[in-house]
Design an enzyme around this catalytic site. Structure first.
Site, PDB file in Angstrom:
ATOM      1  N   LYS A 199       0.849  -1.192   0.000  1.00 32.64           N
ATOM      2  CA  LYS A 199       0.000   0.000   0.000  1.00 32.64           C
ATOM      3  C   LYS A 199       0.879   1.234   0.000  1.00 32.64           C
ATOM      4  O   LYS A 199       1.908   1.280   0.681  1.00 32.64           O
ATOM      5  CB  LYS A 199      -0.908   0.022   1.234  1.00 32.64           C
ATOM      6  CG  LYS A 199      -1.732   1.295   1.395  1.00 32.64           C
ATOM      7  CD  LYS A 199      -2.507   1.300   2.708  1.00 32.64           C
ATOM      8  CE  LYS A 199      -3.243   2.606   2.931  1.00 32.64           C
ATOM      9  NZ  LYS A 199      -3.966   2.646   4.214  1.00 32.64           N
ATOM     10  N   GLU A 244      -9.237  11.786  12.357  1.00 29.82           N
ATOM     11  CA  GLU A 244      -8.318  10.718  12.758  1.00 29.82           C
ATOM     12  C   GLU A 244      -7.445  11.145  13.930  1.00 29.82           C
ATOM     13  O   GLU A 244      -6.672  12.103  13.840  1.00 29.82           O
ATOM     14  CB  GLU A 244      -7.433  10.306  11.577  1.00 29.82           C
ATOM     15  CG  GLU A 244      -6.658   9.033  11.823  1.00 29.82           C
ATOM     16  CD  GLU A 244      -6.395   8.261  10.537  1.00 29.82           C
ATOM     17  OE1 GLU A 244      -5.793   7.186  10.626  1.00 29.82           O
ATOM     18  OE2 GLU A 244      -6.812   8.716   9.462  1.00 29.82           O
ATOM     19  N   GLU A 289      -7.085  -2.594   3.021  1.00 31.43           N
ATOM     20  CA  GLU A 289      -6.465  -1.310   3.335  1.00 31.43           C
ATOM     21  C   GLU A 289      -6.600  -0.993   4.826  1.00 31.43           C
ATOM     22  O   GLU A 289      -5.661  -0.530   5.479  1.00 31.43           O
ATOM     23  CB  GLU A 289      -7.105  -0.207   2.491  1.00 31.43           C
ATOM     24  CG  GLU A 289      -6.502   1.170   2.687  1.00 31.43           C
ATOM     25  CD  GLU A 289      -7.201   2.239   1.874  1.00 31.43           C
ATOM     26  OE1 GLU A 289      -7.031   3.433   2.220  1.00 31.43           O
ATOM     27  OE2 GLU A 289      -7.917   1.902   0.911  1.00 31.43           O
ATOM     28  N   GLU A 428     -11.945  10.544  -5.060  1.00 29.76           N
ATOM     29  CA  GLU A 428     -11.855  10.463  -3.606  1.00 29.76           C
ATOM     30  C   GLU A 428     -11.037  11.618  -3.045  1.00 29.76           C
ATOM     31  O   GLU A 428     -11.361  12.177  -1.992  1.00 29.76           O
ATOM     32  CB  GLU A 428     -11.228   9.129  -3.190  1.00 29.76           C
ATOM     33  CG  GLU A 428     -11.132   8.965  -1.671  1.00 29.76           C
ATOM     34  CD  GLU A 428     -10.576   7.613  -1.261  1.00 29.76           C
ATOM     35  OE1 GLU A 428      -9.766   7.582  -0.305  1.00 29.76           O
ATOM     36  OE2 GLU A 428     -10.940   6.594  -1.882  1.00 29.76           O
TER      37      GLU A 428
END
Length: 449
Positions: A199, A244, A289, A428
């Site tokens: 990733k 986050e 992910e 996105e």
């Protein structure tokens, strides 16, 4: 050598709260103050007014350098009993990369208004009442409750006007145009298929240009209202609303919130949160992910505490612009009497797989080559620390960096794995920029930029 830092924390009086416009129990009105520093969620948190001291550092040792400077200035001074975030206090913004020439900083306000959630109390369950902290580097200055309240009222009177809108205000290309970035993502996917990396997280920026001066307070207020379940931050030109939590340390209790996996709500206007959950859990890409992000955080925290607790199944975090797949992690550290500070743990876990990739070192080299920009403070730790080692660091996402009075960089990033579609990732990235563009009163350009 840094000047010694002294502080006094006192309860916020009813009279001063009224003068500051805080009778509704939210710190929101204080974000209208010119130059206010903020870390708030659902109206609670901390707002700083004025400036008493500033500590800066660059390079690989920036976390340790900032901590050493702050500790030297505070002399290890503690906090008021049971009040994490009281006493000596600084807002923090730290660069994403150790190679960035941009300075990482701790900023000590003149006055801090604190009104955190009840869980900050050591007695857990008692209501924590708002307080004022006044800070000084003048050894001859006598810090008193009267001075703390007077300084808060004086500084709160310095209001900043909103920006005047203009048809000339525009969103323009950043380091890479849209077509260039899509091509870079395609290269990233190809690299994942050929090399030992699972990733990479690729970010992009756009530049907002305005005709009249940008108002920091207006951006902060708009984000705090629209995204009150996020942590709204404003630290000297770094402004955003992050969903986050990188790391929270309160009296040895550590928490983090990991997000990886995104669905644009604008593209699915009729979908429910149950629909989002089914789509997330039915997507091998999204689940993969997210699992990589959790495994990355757990492995970095393991040396500090072998017993970690995290959600057995991720949950769906609903925000006005997107849904995220999220998990919470918690742990108790420092049982041996050597509790790591918030800065220690932020350094240990940054950058997470959610903003860098897996494995971290390989991913960081790839994204530096493909993004062709210095992220600066974007995706770096942002939040606050106190002299006792407590603190909260979010990841500086859904944010902007003000480059000049009339220009700002707005960022968005996407997790790229083997199954990623470059055009979908571009959409996105725009979805993640939407909160800040909305706060500017601007929209995505109608044609490719």
């Amino acid at each position: 050598m840094a000047p010694p830092l002294s502080s006094l924390t006192v309860p916020l009086s009813a009279g001063t709260a009224e003068e500051l416009g805080l009778t509704a129990g939210t710190l929101g009105p204080l974000t209208a103050v010119a130059g206010a520093l903020a870390w708030i969620r659902e109206g609670r948190g901390f707002v700083g007014l004025g400036e008493t001291a500033r500590f800066t550092a660059t390079g690989p040792g920036r976390f340790a350098d900032l901590q050493a400077q702050f500790r030297a200035a505070t002399g290890g001074a503690g906090q008021a009993p049971g009040l994490a975030g009281s006493g000596a206090f600084a807002f923090a913004k730290i660069t994403y990369s150790k190679r960035s020439p941009v300075a990482s900083e701790l900023i000590v306000p003149r006055v801090v208004v604190g009104h955190p959630e009840a869980s900050f109390s050591r007695t857990h369950g008692e209501s924590v009442r708002p307080w004022l902290t006044i800070l000084s580097t003048d050894p001859s200055e006598e810090l008193t409750p009267e001075l703390a309240h007077a300084e808060a009222v004086r500084l709160a009177a310095l209001r900043e006007p909103d920006r005047e809108r203009s048809a000339a205000d525009a969103v323009t290309p950043g380091a890479l145009g849209e077509d260039e970035w899509v091509a870079a993502v395609a290269t990233g996917v190809s690299t994942i298929n050929q090399r030992e990396v699972t990733k990479i997280v690729m970010a992009r920026d756009v530049v907002v240009r305005t005709e009249s001066p940008i108002s920091r307070s207006e951006l902060t207020r708009r984000l705090a209202r629209a995204y009150d379940s996020c942590w709204t931050y404003s630290v000297d030109g770094l402004i955003g609303a992050t969903p986050e939590m990188l790391i929270r340390v309160i009296d040895g209790h550590v928490q983090a919130r990991v997000l990886a996996g995104t669905i644009d709500r604008q593209a699915r206007p009729d979908a429910t949160i149950d629909d989002a959950r089914a789509e997330f859990l039915g997507s091998a890409k999204q689940v993969h992910e997210h699992r990589l992000a959790i495994e990355s955080l757990v492995s970095e925290l393991a040396p500090f505490a072998p017993e970690l607790v995290h959600d057995s199944e991720p949950f769906v975090l609903e925000l006005p612009n997107v849904w995220h797949l999220a998990s919470d992690v918690s742990v108790k550290v420092g049982d041996d009497g050597r509790a790591p500070s918030a800065l220690d743990l932020a350094e240990a876990v940054h950058p997470t797989a959610a903003v860098c990739g897996t494995p971290r070192l390989v991913a960081s080299l790839i994204i530096r080559e493909l993004e062709r920009m210095d992220r600066g403070h974007y995706a770096g730790p942002v939040g606050w620390v106190d002299a006792a080692g407590n603190g909260e660091f979010g990841i500086a996402l859904r944010g902007t960096v003000l480059d000049s009075p009339v220009s700002a960089r707005v960022f968005g990033g996407c997790g790229i794995v083997a199954g990623s579609d470059p055009e979908s990732e571009l959409l996105e990235s725009w979805a993640k920029m939407r909160p800040v563009l909305d706060a500017f009163g601007l929209e995505r350009p109608s044609t490719r930029i």
